[in-house]
Structures are given as structure tokens and as C-alpha cells.
Design a protein around this motif. Structure first.
Motif, PDB file in Angstrom:
ATOM      1  N   THR A   1      10.348 -53.493  35.336  1.00  0.00           N
ATOM      2  CA  THR A   1      11.160 -54.093  34.278  1.00  0.00           C
ATOM      3  C   THR A   1      10.300 -54.676  33.164  1.00  0.00           C
ATOM      4  OG1 THR A   1      11.320 -56.169  35.540  1.00  0.00           O
ATOM      5  CG2 THR A   1      13.117 -54.593  35.777  1.00  0.00           C
TER       6      THR A   1
ATOM      7  N   GLY B   1      13.087 -46.714  38.579  1.00  0.00           N
ATOM      8  CA  GLY B   1      14.255 -47.213  37.872  1.00  0.00           C
ATOM      9  C   GLY B   1      14.846 -48.414  38.575  1.00  0.00           C
TER      10      GLY B   1
ATOM     11  N   VAL C   1      13.921 -48.175  33.225  1.00  0.00           N
ATOM     12  CA  VAL C   1      13.448 -46.920  33.792  1.00  0.00           C
ATOM     13  C   VAL C   1      12.032 -46.687  33.284  1.00  0.00           C
ATOM     14  CG1 VAL C   1      13.767 -44.413  33.903  1.00  0.00           C
ATOM     15  CG2 VAL C   1      15.761 -45.923  33.936  1.00  0.00           C
ATOM     16  N   ARG C   2      11.148 -46.322  34.188  1.00  0.00           N
ATOM     17  CA  ARG C   2       9.766 -46.072  33.805  1.00  0.00           C
ATOM     18  C   ARG C   2       9.710 -44.977  32.744  1.00  0.00           C
ATOM     19  NH1 ARG C   2       5.662 -44.894  38.652  1.00  0.00           N
ATOM     20  NH2 ARG C   2       5.742 -42.765  37.825  1.00  0.00           N
TER      21      ARG C   2
ATOM     22  N   HIS D   1       9.875 -41.217  33.378  1.00  0.00           N
ATOM     23  CA  HIS D   1      11.033 -40.690  34.108  1.00  0.00           C
ATOM     24  C   HIS D   1      12.331 -40.861  33.321  1.00  0.00           C
ATOM     25  CE1 HIS D   1       9.314 -39.587  38.053  1.00  0.00           C
ATOM     26  NE2 HIS D   1       8.403 -40.501  37.753  1.00  0.00           N
ATOM     27  N   ARG D   2      12.221 -41.098  32.037  1.00  0.00           N
ATOM     28  CA  ARG D   2      13.422 -41.260  31.228  1.00  0.00           C
ATOM     29  C   ARG D   2      14.034 -39.914  30.879  1.00  0.00           C
ATOM     30  NH1 ARG D   2      11.016 -46.175  27.429  1.00  0.00           N
ATOM     31  NH2 ARG D   2      10.816 -47.649  29.168  1.00  0.00           N
TER      32      ARG D   2
ATOM     33  N   ILE E   1      18.759 -41.259  35.126  1.00  0.00           N
ATOM     34  CA  ILE E   1      18.532 -42.293  36.141  1.00  0.00           C
ATOM     35  C   ILE E   1      19.269 -43.580  35.801  1.00  0.00           C
ATOM     36  CG2 ILE E   1      16.763 -43.776  37.179  1.00  0.00           C
ATOM     37  CD1 ILE E   1      14.831 -41.401  36.977  1.00  0.00           C
ATOM     38  N   ALA E   2      19.188 -44.036  34.555  1.00  0.00           N
ATOM     39  CA  ALA E   2      19.853 -45.285  34.182  1.00  0.00           C
ATOM     40  C   ALA E   2      21.363 -45.174  34.378  1.00  0.00           C
ATOM     41  CB  ALA E   2      19.527 -45.647  32.736  1.00  0.00           C
TER      42      ALA E   2
END
Length: 310
Positions: free
Chosen positions: A179, A222, A242-243, A246-247, A251-252
Motif C-alpha cells: 500500500t 494487491g 495493486v503493485r 500487476h496493474r 485485480i483491484a
């Protein structure tokens, strides 16, 4: 420097605010919110967390104002470049807001801050006028978004290799890293772990079951962290991250849907979260059916120099 808010109107006095004042401060904040918004929106545990946080000199990072009868009239805090000030509706018109603002600028300067920011509801015209007349200018817009539960359409399945589970003990440090790394893209100051934890996973209202985590290859990529106020009709999302690598994989959206589902199971009618201009996430939340409920503006002021006193 002697601890004080200078000058104060006749009949008022100040002293450092401590965790023992949490009930009185929460009542004050609640009275302010009822007048402005029609209901109390800040939970007791958030006020307690604000009071428990400290910087270099805990005795002067928060302040409490009382009148001659001992009634709580106002309070404020400073952490790094951020501040918050409240004056009880029954004590407005006496210059207490300007006194608290002056104290906040002084304290921020003593802590070495080169600027100071404060978030003000866009419906709070007197506070907005005070900040503008004191040299503050708008920095970003914040939005409170809400969604009715159950939450409409389902999010697309995430990419292969992503697994999801609820937050559990031992996830704290990894969630902090993800985060804060994500928030470093826009926040003015990276929080220490102790500060982050006090505002999230250590709060009594933290809801691990409604805080899903996403993993890829065993690594956390995430995070959604949520809070659940007992007796409230709504659940609240505190953090979404989300890292970077990996966006754009859904995922979010998937994590938010997981949180919504948990809150629905718990009997919540709605779910809310805050976002702002710099995150660039407003379209993401609107795309899954959330709508803007109200807005605030973060105002900022450049201080003359470190050690500046107002």
C-alpha cells in the motif's frame, strides 16, 4: 517554545490533547458533522487513532480548546505536512479556527515542514473562506463514493496465476509495503509502519474478513483493507492498492467485489470509499457501479521556511 495557542479569545484555554480526551473529541467531531452533513461519519476508533499518533514532540502535536466551563470548544492535530482543525458549532465566530490554524502552521514549521495541507468539505463554506484568506490554495479534490449492496455486475476473472484470500495475522508488513509503495506515487509523505498500522490494521473496526489480498507466485500484489463500524449500515474500504507490475489485470476490481460480497453477507446496505484526483482511480470505481456522494478539497499553503512561526 511554551505550549499554547496564541492568541486565544478571553474565556478559552488550551492544552495538549491526549488519548483520554478521545470521547470528548469524538463528540465534538460528531457535532460538527451533524451540522454539516446531517449525521456522524467519523468513528470513535479513528479519533482515538489520531490522538494516539505522535511525531517528534507528542505533547504539542495535538491541541484541545476548552471554555471557562470546561466544555470542549475545538481541537486540532499536525502530522508532518498534514493538519486537521475542528471548532464546535456552538463556539464559532470567536476566532478559534484562526487560532488553531496559526498553531498548526507554527507546529508544522517547528517539525521542519515546508508546507501544510488540510482537507475541507466542499459544503463547509466558512472553513473554505478561512483557508483561502489565510493563503491556502486548492491542491486536489477528494470524493466519497458509495455503492448499494448487492453490487450489480460481476468483475471479470483475474489473470491466471492470481489467488485471493482474506487478510490474516502475519500479513501486516507485506500489506504495508504494497500500500505505501502504491501511495508513494502521490502522497506527500510515506507513513512509518507504526503510523500506518495504527490507522488501519490496529483499529478496533478493522475487518480482516472484508480485506481480501491477491497473490501471484506467493507474493502479495494487491490489497484491499476495510473497516466495519458496529451498527453502521455501510462498510468502508480504507485502502486499495495493486503493485505497479500487476496493474491492468482486473485485480483491484476483483478485490473490491470480494469486499462488497463480504459486507453484503454481514448485512451492510452500502459500501463506501474515498479517493482523490492524484490516484487517477475515479473511473475505476465508477466503472464498477460506485457513485460520488460528496466531495472535499485539500488546501495547501507554502510555509516561509523550516522553523517558520505563524
Amino acid at each position: 517554545m511554551p505550549y499554547s495557542v496564541v492568541p486565544l479569545p478571553v474565556g478559552y484555554r488550551s492544552r495538549p490533547a491526549t488519548t483520554a480526551e478521545a470521547p470528548a473529541v469524538h463528540r465534538l467531531v460528531g457535532d460538527c458533522e451533524r451540522e454539516l452533513l446531517g449525521r456522524v461519519v467519523t468513528g470513535f476508533d479513528r479519533v482515538a487513532a489520531d490522538l494516539s499518533l505522535s511525531d517528534q514532540q507528542p505533547e504539542s502535536d495535538s491541541v484541545l480548546l476548552r471554555d471557562h466551563e470546561g466544555e470542549t470548544a475545538g481541537w486540532g492535530w499536525v502530522r508532518g505536512r498534514r493538519a486537521q482543525v475542528h471548532v464546535h458549532p456552538g463556539h464559532r465566530g470567536h476566532g478559534l479556527g484562526r487560532s488553531l490554524l496559526g498553531w498548526a502552521e507554527t507546529r508544522a514549521g517547528q517539525l521542519g515542514a515546508d508546507r501544510l495541507s488540510q482537507s475541507i468539505s466542499d459544503s463547509d463554506r466558512p472553513a473554505t473562506a478561512l483557508l483561502r484568506s489565510s493563503g491556502y490554495f486548492p491542491l486536489v479534490t477528494e470524493w466519497l463514493l458509495t455503492i448499494a449492496l448487492p453490487a450489480g455486475t460481476q468483475a471479470p476473472e483475474p489473470s491466471a496465476g492470481i489467488t485471493v484470500r482474506p487478510f490474516r495475522p502475519g500479513d501486516e508488513q507485506a500489506a504495508y509495503q504494497v500500500t505505501e509503495d502504491a501511495f508513494d506515487e502521490w502522497q506527500q509523505r510515506r507513513r512509518t509502519y507504526a503510523e500506518w498500522a495504527r490507522l488501519t490494521v490496529e483499529r478496533p473496526t478493522f475487518a480482516p474478513a472484508a480485506s481480501p489480498l491477491a497473490f501471484a507466485g506467493g507474493q502479495l500484489v494487491g490489497v484491499v483493507l476495510s473497516s466495519d463500524e458496529p451498527g453502521a449500515d455501510d462498510g468502508h474500504i480504507e485502502r486499495v492498492a495493486v503493485r505497479r507490475d500487476h496493474r491492468n489485470r482486473g485485480i483491484a476490481r476483483m478485490l473490491l467485489r470480494e469486499a462488497f460480497s463480504t459486507f453484503q453477507y454481514r448485512g451492510k446496505r452500502t459500501c463506501t470509499l474515498w479517493t482523490h484526483t492524484d490516484t487517477g482511480a475515479l473511473s475505476l470505481y465508477e466503472g464498477i457501479g460506485m457513485t460520488v456522494q460528496r466531495s472535499s478539497t485539500v488546501y495547501t499553503k507554502v510555509l516561509a521556511e523550516p522553523g517558520h512561526t505563524a
